[in-house]
Design a protein around this motif. Structure first.
Motif, PDB file in Angstrom:
ATOM      1  N   GLY A  48       0.844  -1.180   0.000  1.00 22.40           N
ATOM      2  CA  GLY A  48       0.000   0.000   0.000  1.00 22.40           C
ATOM      3  C   GLY A  48       0.878   1.227   0.000  1.00 22.40           C
ATOM      4  O   GLY A  48       2.048   1.173  -0.392  1.00 22.40           O
ATOM      5  N   THR A 129      -6.087   0.799  10.108  1.00 20.09           N
ATOM      6  CA  THR A 129      -6.846   0.356   8.948  1.00 20.09           C
ATOM      7  C   THR A 129      -6.825   1.437   7.868  1.00 20.09           C
ATOM      8  O   THR A 129      -6.346   2.545   8.089  1.00 20.09           O
ATOM      9  CB  THR A 129      -8.304   0.042   9.331  1.00 20.09           C
ATOM     10  OG1 THR A 129      -8.892   1.209   9.908  1.00 20.09           O
ATOM     11  CG2 THR A 129      -8.391  -1.107  10.322  1.00 20.09           C
ATOM     12  N   GLU A 130      -7.386   1.094   6.740  1.00 15.47           N
ATOM     13  CA  GLU A 130      -7.466   1.984   5.579  1.00 15.47           C
ATOM     14  C   GLU A 130      -8.020   3.357   5.973  1.00 15.47           C
ATOM     15  O   GLU A 130      -9.030   3.452   6.660  1.00 15.47           O
ATOM     16  CB  GLU A 130      -8.389   1.340   4.545  1.00 15.47           C
ATOM     17  CG  GLU A 130      -8.627   2.154   3.305  1.00 15.47           C
ATOM     18  CD  GLU A 130      -7.628   1.864   2.213  1.00 15.47           C
ATOM     19  OE1 GLU A 130      -7.426   2.745   1.373  1.00 15.47           O
ATOM     20  OE2 GLU A 130      -7.054   0.765   2.197  1.00 15.47           O
ATOM     21  N   GLY A 131      -7.322   4.403   5.557  1.00 16.22           N
ATOM     22  CA  GLY A 131      -7.794   5.766   5.793  1.00 16.22           C
ATOM     23  C   GLY A 131      -7.338   6.387   7.095  1.00 16.22           C
ATOM     24  O   GLY A 131      -7.538   7.586   7.300  1.00 16.22           O
ATOM     25  N   LEU A 144      -3.155   4.034   2.916  1.00 14.86           N
ATOM     26  CA  LEU A 144      -3.889   3.532   1.756  1.00 14.86           C
ATOM     27  C   LEU A 144      -3.367   2.129   1.489  1.00 14.86           C
ATOM     28  O   LEU A 144      -2.197   1.952   1.151  1.00 14.86           O
ATOM     29  CB  LEU A 144      -3.667   4.432   0.539  1.00 14.86           C
ATOM     30  CG  LEU A 144      -4.350   4.035  -0.739  1.00 14.86           C
ATOM     31  CD1 LEU A 144      -5.869   4.079  -0.581  1.00 14.86           C
ATOM     32  CD2 LEU A 144      -3.907   4.944  -1.878  1.00 14.86           C
ATOM     33  N   LEU A 145      -4.203   1.117   1.693  1.00 13.90           N
ATOM     34  CA  LEU A 145      -3.781  -0.267   1.539  1.00 13.90           C
ATOM     35  C   LEU A 145      -4.114  -0.788   0.145  1.00 13.90           C
ATOM     36  O   LEU A 145      -5.129  -0.428  -0.434  1.00 13.90           O
ATOM     37  CB  LEU A 145      -4.459  -1.157   2.584  1.00 13.90           C
ATOM     38  CG  LEU A 145      -4.133  -0.811   4.034  1.00 13.90           C
ATOM     39  CD1 LEU A 145      -4.964  -1.666   4.979  1.00 13.90           C
ATOM     40  CD2 LEU A 145      -2.650  -0.995   4.307  1.00 13.90           C
ATOM     41  N   SER A 146      -3.228  -1.647  -0.372  1.00 16.71           N
ATOM     42  CA  SER A 146      -3.466  -2.293  -1.658  1.00 16.71           C
ATOM     43  C   SER A 146      -4.386  -3.479  -1.443  1.00 16.71           C
ATOM     44  O   SER A 146      -4.322  -4.137  -0.410  1.00 16.71           O
ATOM     45  CB  SER A 146      -2.169  -2.802  -2.260  1.00 16.71           C
ATOM     46  OG  SER A 146      -1.306  -1.744  -2.539  1.00 16.71           O
TER      47      SER A 146
END
Length: 148
Positions: A48, A129-131, A144-146
């Motif tokens: 990410g 976590t994401e964000g 930002l995770l892939s």
């Protein structure tokens, strides 16, 4: 059968056996080299990004800089970190983002000014976590995770 012919035959057989052992050794070394390079490739894989944010007034704005997220991403002022921060409020080894058992964790490395997660100071490792927004001094990073 003369002794000279017998000795010559033994020399040929021993030479062939030596070549077979050397070939087997080279094959083992080649396989080990290939597995080591593939393991290194996996450890460099980006999972990410951390998108750099800067404090503008009371809001955080994206600077356009992004950094690859690896299984162990270090943040701090020292040049040995993956993400080097030119901020006087950042410690030399300020924080680390780790991938452990499929979960992303944020750890403060006993920094003097602390690490923030979404505006809250952390003291223990926490799951991110994401964000999520990681704050260090006047700099922030949005996670930002892939996709897996």
């Amino acid at each position: 059968m003369p002794v000279d012919v017998l000795l010559f035959g033994l020399r040929v057989i021993s030479g062939l056996l030596l070549l077979a052992v050397l070939a087997a050794l080279m094959l083992i070394l080649w396989r080990d080299f290939r597995s080591a390079t593939s393991a290194a490739r996996v450890s460099r894989r980006a999972y990410g990004q951390l998108i750099k944010l800067t404090l503008m007034g009371e809001m955080m704005a994206e600077t356009g800089e992004t950094f690859a997220l690896t299984p162990m991403t270090t943040l701090g002022r020292a040049p040995t970190n993956q993400i080097v921060l030119n901020d006087t409020f950042a410690s030399s080894e300020h924080a680390v983002v780790l991938l452990r058992h499929g979960q992303w964790w944020l750890e403060d490395r006993n920094s003097r000014n602390g690490t923030l997660l979404n505006g809250e100071r952390i003291t223990l490792p926490v799951i991110i976590t994401e964000g999520d927004i990681i704050g260090i001094g006047s700099v922030g990073f949005r996670l930002l995770l892939s996709p897996a």
